[in-house]
Design a protein around this motif. Sequence first.
Motif, PDB file in Angstrom:
ATOM      1  N   PRO A   1      56.476  27.515  81.264  1.00 59.06           N
ATOM      2  CA  PRO A   1      56.925  26.148  81.028  1.00 59.06           C
ATOM      3  C   PRO A   1      56.139  25.089  81.794  1.00 59.06           C
ATOM      4  CG  PRO A   1      58.555  27.355  82.317  1.00 59.06           C
ATOM      5  CD  PRO A   1      57.526  28.348  81.867  1.00 59.06           C
ATOM      6  N   THR A   2      55.743  25.374  83.015  1.00 56.15           N
ATOM      7  CA  THR A   2      55.034  24.351  83.785  1.00 56.15           C
ATOM      8  C   THR A   2      53.664  24.065  83.178  1.00 56.15           C
ATOM      9  OG1 THR A   2      56.218  25.110  85.748  1.00 56.15           O
ATOM     10  CG2 THR A   2      54.334  23.668  86.116  1.00 56.15           C
ATOM     11  N   MET A   3      52.935  25.114  82.792  1.00 60.79           N
ATOM     12  CA  MET A   3      51.630  24.911  82.163  1.00 60.79           C
ATOM     13  C   MET A   3      51.784  24.213  80.814  1.00 60.79           C
ATOM     14  SD  MET A   3      48.379  25.102  82.407  1.00 60.79           S
ATOM     15  CE  MET A   3      48.040  26.251  83.725  1.00 60.79           C
ATOM     16  N   LEU A   4      52.813  24.549  80.072  1.00 57.62           N
ATOM     17  CA  LEU A   4      53.022  23.903  78.773  1.00 57.62           C
ATOM     18  C   LEU A   4      53.347  22.420  78.929  1.00 57.62           C
ATOM     19  CD1 LEU A   4      54.907  26.768  76.970  1.00 57.62           C
ATOM     20  CD2 LEU A   4      52.657  25.867  76.357  1.00 57.62           C
ATOM     21  N   PHE A   5      54.140  22.072  79.931  1.00 60.66           N
ATOM     22  CA  PHE A   5      54.411  20.653  80.172  1.00 60.66           C
ATOM     23  C   PHE A   5      53.143  19.935  80.617  1.00 60.66           C
ATOM     24  CE2 PHE A   5      59.138  21.650  81.120  1.00 60.66           C
ATOM     25  CZ  PHE A   5      59.444  21.533  79.769  1.00 60.66           C
ATOM     26  N   HIS A   6      52.314  20.610  81.400  1.00 63.60           N
ATOM     27  CA  HIS A   6      51.019  20.053  81.806  1.00 63.60           C
ATOM     28  C   HIS A   6      50.188  19.731  80.567  1.00 63.60           C
ATOM     29  CE1 HIS A   6      47.266  19.546  83.996  1.00 63.60           C
ATOM     30  NE2 HIS A   6      46.722  20.547  83.325  1.00 63.60           N
ATOM     31  N   LEU A   7      50.116  20.659  79.635  1.00 62.64           N
ATOM     32  CA  LEU A   7      49.340  20.452  78.410  1.00 62.64           C
ATOM     33  C   LEU A   7      49.983  19.411  77.505  1.00 62.64           C
ATOM     34  CD1 LEU A   7      48.461  24.161  77.533  1.00 62.64           C
ATOM     35  CD2 LEU A   7      47.029  22.469  78.705  1.00 62.64           C
ATOM     36  N   GLY A   8      51.310  19.377  77.478  1.00 61.40           N
ATOM     37  CA  GLY A   8      52.025  18.469  76.601  1.00 61.40           C
ATOM     38  C   GLY A   8      51.853  17.002  76.942  1.00 61.40           C
ATOM     39  N   ALA A   9      51.433  16.719  78.152  1.00 57.25           N
ATOM     40  CA  ALA A   9      51.275  15.324  78.574  1.00 57.25           C
ATOM     41  C   ALA A   9      49.901  14.772  78.243  1.00 57.25           C
ATOM     42  CB  ALA A   9      51.526  15.210  80.070  1.00 57.25           C
ATOM     43  N   GLY A  10      49.024  15.606  77.706  1.00 55.24           N
ATOM     44  CA  GLY A  10      47.681  15.123  77.385  1.00 55.24           C
ATOM     45  C   GLY A  10      46.826  14.984  78.624  1.00 55.24           C
TER      46      GLY A  10
ATOM     47  N   GLY B   1      46.779  13.100  81.149  1.00 56.59           N
ATOM     48  CA  GLY B   1      47.414  12.883  82.446  1.00 56.59           C
ATOM     49  C   GLY B   1      47.995  14.136  83.068  1.00 56.59           C
ATOM     50  N   GLY B   2      48.108  15.196  82.273  1.00 61.70           N
ATOM     51  CA  GLY B   2      48.604  16.460  82.788  1.00 61.70           C
ATOM     52  C   GLY B   2      50.013  16.397  83.327  1.00 61.70           C
ATOM     53  N   LEU B   3      50.315  17.330  84.208  1.00 66.24           N
ATOM     54  CA  LEU B   3      51.668  17.463  84.737  1.00 66.24           C
ATOM     55  C   LEU B   3      52.119  16.215  85.502  1.00 66.24           C
ATOM     56  CD1 LEU B   3      54.115  19.310  84.871  1.00 66.24           C
ATOM     57  CD2 LEU B   3      53.164  20.258  86.988  1.00 66.24           C
ATOM     58  N   ALA B   4      51.190  15.559  86.186  1.00 65.07           N
ATOM     59  CA  ALA B   4      51.569  14.339  86.920  1.00 65.07           C
ATOM     60  C   ALA B   4      52.116  13.288  85.954  1.00 65.07           C
ATOM     61  CB  ALA B   4      50.375  13.783  87.694  1.00 65.07           C
ATOM     62  N   ALA B   5      51.443  13.100  84.825  1.00 69.44           N
ATOM     63  CA  ALA B   5      51.913  12.131  83.830  1.00 69.44           C
ATOM     64  C   ALA B   5      53.222  12.591  83.204  1.00 69.44           C
ATOM     65  CB  ALA B   5      50.853  11.922  82.751  1.00 69.44           C
ATOM     66  N   PHE B   6      53.338  13.902  82.959  1.00 72.18           N
ATOM     67  CA  PHE B   6      54.574  14.440  82.393  1.00 72.18           C
ATOM     68  C   PHE B   6      55.745  14.134  83.316  1.00 72.18           C
ATOM     69  CE2 PHE B   6      57.845  17.536  81.642  1.00 72.18           C
ATOM     70  CZ  PHE B   6      57.884  17.643  80.255  1.00 72.18           C
ATOM     71  N   CYS B   7      55.569  14.438  84.605  1.00 71.22           N
ATOM     72  CA  CYS B   7      56.651  14.193  85.569  1.00 71.22           C
ATOM     73  C   CYS B   7      56.998  12.712  85.648  1.00 71.22           C
ATOM     74  CB  CYS B   7      56.262  14.732  86.938  1.00 71.22           C
ATOM     75  SG  CYS B   7      56.251  16.538  87.021  1.00 71.22           S
ATOM     76  N   GLU B   8      55.987  11.874  85.643  1.00 72.87           N
ATOM     77  CA  GLU B   8      56.234  10.432  85.699  1.00 72.87           C
ATOM     78  C   GLU B   8      57.018   9.970  84.466  1.00 72.87           C
ATOM     79  OE1 GLU B   8      53.585   6.377  85.549  1.00 72.87           O
ATOM     80  OE2 GLU B   8      52.815   8.039  86.750  1.00 72.87           O
ATOM     81  N   ARG B   9      56.623  10.483  83.315  1.00 64.42           N
ATOM     82  CA  ARG B   9      57.221  10.052  82.055  1.00 64.42           C
ATOM     83  C   ARG B   9      58.629  10.607  81.853  1.00 64.42           C
ATOM     84  NH1 ARG B   9      53.366  11.993  78.090  1.00 64.42           N
ATOM     85  NH2 ARG B   9      52.043  10.460  79.090  1.00 64.42           N
TER      86      ARG B   9
END
Length: 160
Positions: free
Chosen positions: A79-88, A90-98
């Motif tokens: 799940p963590t790698m998939l969320f990293h990829l899902g944010a484009g 910006g990666g996981l940092a952008a995912f967490c921010e969003r």
Amino acid sequence: MGNEQTADGVVEATERFYAAVGKVTIRVNREVPGHVANRLQAAVWREAIHLVKTGVASVEDVDKAMWAGPGLRWAAMGPTMLFHLGAGEGGLAAFCERYTDSFNRWWDDLGVLHLDPALAETLVSGVKQAANGQSPADLSAQRDALIASIQKAMAPLRAN
């Protein structure tokens, strides 16, 4: 997982052995009750039960949401790698921010849950309905065939 009583090289030799017979290993750095995979499974099942208990969806539909949704993705990556990829980009940092507010809101809504006889009966009834007359042996054979097919399809993609 080794500890102070484990001889040097034992963990590495064990990893090599399991890799040679086609198994995947992880390193456990600190002992906790239950294996990492079982703890993750328990956390997901807890929420699945909560969704059934609170009338959000049936046992069958909660299970379907899992195998048709994150289950497919999690067979490929965690799940963590998939969320990293899902944010484009910006990666996981952008995912967490969003999505921090969304995840915190969902986690706050998890509620308190304890498996008791009444809840167990609700689940048993739901799984009986979802099985639609298929025996556990038939369902197990179907599960095993699906897993074997997935593993066979993934094997050349996982070789690295």
